[in-house]
Design a protein around this motif. Structure first.
Motif, PDB file in Angstrom:
ATOM      1  N   THR A  94       0.669  -1.224  -0.095  1.00 13.29           N
ATOM      2  CA  THR A  94       0.012  -0.144  -0.007  1.00 13.29           C
ATOM      3  C   THR A  94       0.797   1.222  -0.093  1.00 13.29           C
ATOM      4  OG1 THR A  94      -1.703  -0.945   1.146  1.00 13.29           O
ATOM      5  CG2 THR A  94      -1.747   1.300   1.222  1.00 13.29           C
TER       6      THR A  94
ATOM      7  N   ASP B 258       0.105  11.339   4.267  1.00 17.26           N
ATOM      8  CA  ASP B 258      -0.283  10.447   4.872  1.00 17.26           C
ATOM      9  C   ASP B 258       0.669   9.942   6.109  1.00 17.26           C
ATOM     10  OD1 ASP B 258      -2.392  10.184   3.531  1.00 17.26           O
ATOM     11  OD2 ASP B 258      -1.911   8.232   2.394  1.00 17.26           O
TER      12      ASP B 258
ATOM     13  N   SER C  47      -2.132  -5.293  11.831  1.00 11.17           N
ATOM     14  CA  SER C  47      -3.074  -3.942  11.373  1.00 11.17           C
ATOM     15  C   SER C  47      -2.092  -3.029  11.156  1.00 11.17           C
ATOM     16  CB  SER C  47      -4.109  -3.758  12.575  1.00 11.17           C
ATOM     17  OG  SER C  47      -3.225  -3.052  13.781  1.00 11.17           O
TER      18      SER C  47
ATOM     19  N   GLU D 166      -3.276   1.317  10.434  1.00  8.28           N
ATOM     20  CA  GLU D 166      -4.113   2.789  10.259  1.00  8.28           C
ATOM     21  C   GLU D 166      -3.505   3.844   9.446  1.00  8.28           C
ATOM     22  OE1 GLU D 166      -6.924   3.135  13.796  1.00  8.28           O
ATOM     23  OE2 GLU D 166      -4.957   2.525  14.632  1.00  8.28           O
TER      24      GLU D 166
ATOM     25  N   PRO E 178      -8.591   9.506   9.525  1.00  7.17           N
ATOM     26  CA  PRO E 178      -8.430   8.110   8.928  1.00  7.17           C
ATOM     27  C   PRO E 178      -8.896   7.970   7.411  1.00  7.17           C
ATOM     28  CG  PRO E 178     -10.451   8.009  10.441  1.00  7.17           C
ATOM     29  CD  PRO E 178      -9.791   9.354  10.454  1.00  7.17           C
TER      30      PRO E 178
ATOM     31  N   THR F 120      -8.425   5.490   3.694  1.00  7.72           N
ATOM     32  CA  THR F 120      -8.235   4.104   3.306  1.00  7.72           C
ATOM     33  C   THR F 120      -7.507   4.092   1.863  1.00  7.72           C
ATOM     34  OG1 THR F 120     -10.001   3.230   3.991  1.00  7.72           O
ATOM     35  CG2 THR F 120      -9.156   2.034   2.098  1.00  7.72           C
ATOM     36  N   ARG F 121      -6.353   3.319   1.602  1.00  3.18           N
ATOM     37  CA  ARG F 121      -5.415   3.422   0.611  1.00  3.18           C
ATOM     38  C   ARG F 121      -5.533   2.284  -0.103  1.00  3.18           C
ATOM     39  NH1 ARG F 121      -6.044   8.948  -0.022  1.00  3.18           N
ATOM     40  NH2 ARG F 121      -4.492   9.927   1.432  1.00  3.18           N
TER      41      ARG F 121
ATOM     42  N   GLU G 227      -4.485  -1.417  -1.818  1.00  3.93           N
ATOM     43  CA  GLU G 227      -3.587  -2.181  -1.861  1.00  3.93           C
ATOM     44  C   GLU G 227      -3.229  -2.785  -3.348  1.00  3.93           C
ATOM     45  OE1 GLU G 227      -2.980  -6.896  -0.540  1.00  3.93           O
ATOM     46  OE2 GLU G 227      -3.625  -5.769   1.204  1.00  3.93           O
TER      47      GLU G 227
END
Length: 608
Positions: A204, A210, A218, A220, A228, A230-231, A233
């Motif tokens: 990722t 970021d 995990s 984050e 927060p 989401t990027r 994969e």
């Protein structure tokens, strides 16, 4: 550019960190180090010079620990000594850092006023103390890092570990690249997917601004507003097999010899040799007919590729081209037109000045094109359309095959644009495509001059200065040849337009001055020869790089004539790049310099 690796594993990580750092050696570095956590305490090993010195330090004093960070440093603030090597640490935190903290002098005073005792000359140590003071104020590690990031100005990526936290690592990026690797019961950080390839192909990429909080199971990701996010994969294409030199003495020599193959791979993306027409890679679309002009920007060798591209776009497509070095372009607020195309060229796709110029053009509403060798890079991700080169990993710091692949893309695009704009007929397009399609075969023939160039390396190595001359597309190639000689042999060299000789440089000519002239027999050959005769008349030692017809008609008492294969005009810069690369290479080898990792240079420049 420095290299970063971080591992949250299940067993000792020190040796794995060093092995991963070896995969980043091509970036250039002058010191290295690792840090792990053992029984809750941060332990470090660092060494000046090559990674072998770090390995010896670890043999003398092994490091245990299943969590750790590693770094290869290219000195910016502070000399390349063990004291200034990363990781930098307090008793609470250890940090590795790529980039430059621009406000570090102010921050030094701030942490010193808080009681910090600084031990190094680096900007990175300030970051360790800022985080430490935030921890001492009662903040959690993630809050301490978030607080620190907002205090920093500049470009950076970090990997950070904490005392007593054996299942926690934090990474961050602003400008410099950083990727998260996903394993089974393990997590990784790396400044390059190549470093992570032995461990995982699941990656990722952090976006600019970021930061990420990792445990073994995990992760984050937060944006620069600490929200927060989401990027996606990706499955990385980086090979898990360590790149090696094979039967070649240096990576640079190997990469010079790979050019026939990789040029062919690249051209296959842009040429349909069955139909004799150009084609763009799948998913790539540009309306060249609608463009009023084209903007090109790049740095170093990629800039010289862009200059040659300017000649091609203006000749074959009649598109006016504005081009500038990215470090100048980004600050001069060039007026641009929304909707026109801005083309950015970068081998790594992470060049800081080029990326900043891209973002300026994007803000102005321009369409962004990227000619890059790394499709997962930041420049590629931020572009609207990507024109990939297929050079493969280029390990030598001095670019060779990436340059000729960039030229192959630009030549193809210029033909495609000329046809789209009605400048070129279908017949002329077919003729040019046929010519470009023969470039890999020409490159094989060009490599056969190596022995002649190797013989020149010994006398050339005794020179303190050299002059490179060319006209038309051979003028940027002359500048590229001079750059290659400077980069790896450390001989001062300059590239000039041959027609400028009388406007100053001719004053340098004497019997000790080598003058390398790139002059295939083209429509301006006679003009170039007349300039070279002025050099010969003043005793200059002329190395003439031409073809058989040029050698026969030059009428110059050259010190040495290198006879290249006869090639079409559009192919000439690509093919004539090979002898200037080989001349620089063999001169550097004879002089005993570090050809693949020349002093003071980095493969990817991710800071100003």
């Amino acid at each position: 550019m420095c290299g970063i690796v971080g591992i949250l594993g299940s067993e000792g990580v020190a040796d794995k960190l060093v092995d991963a750092l070896k995969r980043l050696e091509y970036r250039g570095y002058d010191s290295a180090g690792v840090a792990t956590i053992v029984d809750g305490k941060i332990l470090r090993r660092r060494a000046e010079g090559k990674l072998r010195n770090l390995e010896l330090a670890l043999e003398r004093e092994p490091l245990a620990g299943a969590i750790g960070i590693g770094h290869t440093r290219w000195a910016t603030h502070g000399a390349p000594t063990e004291r200034n090597a990363h990781p930098h640490a307090t008793d609470q935190v250890a940090v590795v850092h790529n980039g430059i903290i621009e406000n570090f002098l102010d921050l030094r005073e701030l942490v010193k006023s808080g009681g910090a005792e600084l031990e190094t000359d680096t900007d990175t140590e300030v970051v360790a103390h800022l985080i430490t003071q935030a921890l001492q104020a009662g903040k959690t590690p993630r809050d301490a890092v978030a607080d620190t990031l907002h205090r920093l100005k500049g470009a950076f990526s970090f990997a950070i570990i904490f005392k007593g936290e054996e299942d926690l690592m934090i990474g961050a990026r602003r400008g410099s690249p950083l990727a998260v690797g996903h394993g089974d019961g393990a997590m990784y950080l790396g400044s390059d997917a190549i470093a992570l390839a032995p461990f995982t192909d699941r990656v990722t990429y952090l976006e600019d601004g970021d930061w990420v909080v990792l445990t073994r199971t995990s992760f984050e990701i937060f944006d620069e507003s600490n929200l927060p996010v989401t990027r996606p994969e990706h499955t990385s294409a980086a090979t898990a097999v360590q790149v090696d030199k094979g039967n070649y003495r240096h990576f640079m020599q190997k990469e010079i010899y790979e050019q026939p193959e990789v040029i062919g791979h690249t051209l296959s993306r842009y040429l349909n040799l069955n139909k004799l027409c150009t084609t763009l890679p799948k998913g790539t679309s540009v309306d060249f007919a609608a463009l009023d002009r084209l903007v090109i920007s790049a740095c170093g060798t990629a800039f010289y590729a862009g200059l040659i591209g300017k000649y091609w776009f203006e000749k074959y497509a009649r598109i006016p081209v504005d081009i500038d070095i990215a470090s100048e372009f980004r600050y001069r607020e060039m007026p641009v037109k929304a909707g026109d195309l801005a083309l950015f060229i970068s081998q790594s796709g992470e060049t800081a000045d080029t990326l900043a110029s891209l973002r300026y053009c994007k803000q102005q509403g321009m369409r962004i094109g990227a000619v890059v060798n790394v499709p997962e890079s930041t420049i590629a991700r931020e572009a609207d359309v990507v024109f990939p080169t297929v050079a493969g990993a280029e390990i030598g710091v001095a670019s060779t095959k990436a340059f000729t692949c960039q030229l192959s893309v630009l030549a193809s695009l210029a033909i495609h644009a000329g046809r789209a704009r009605g400048v070129l007929s279908a017949e002329r397009e077919a003729e040019l495509v046929r010519m470009l399609g023969e470039v890999p075969a020409y490159a094989v023939k060009a490599l056969k001059v190596e022995k002649d160039l190797e013989k020149l390396s010994q006398p050339l190595s005794k020179s303190n200065h050299a002059l490179y001359l060319g006209r038309g597309t051979n003028f940027p190639l002359a500048m590229e040849g001079a750059l290659k000689l400077k980069e790896i042999s450390y001989i001062h060299a300059e590239g000039y337009a041959a027609g400028e000789l009388k406007h100053g440089p001719i004053a340098l000519i004497d019997e000790s001055m080598p003058v390398i002239v790139v002059a295939p027999h083209d429509e301006i050959f006679e003009k170039t020869v007349s300039n070279v005769q002025e050099v010969a008349a003043r005793g200059g030692r002329v190395i003439l790089i031409t073809d058989a017809r040029g050698a026969a008609e030059a009428g110059i008492n050259a010190w040495k004539t290198i006879v290249m294969p006869d090639v079409p005009e559009i192919a000439a810069p690509i093919i004539h790049a090979i002898p200037v690369q080989l001349l620089a290479y063999h001169t550097a080898v004879f002089m005993g310099t570090d050809v693949d990792q020349p002093r003071n240079l980095a493969k990817s420049v991710t800071v100003e």
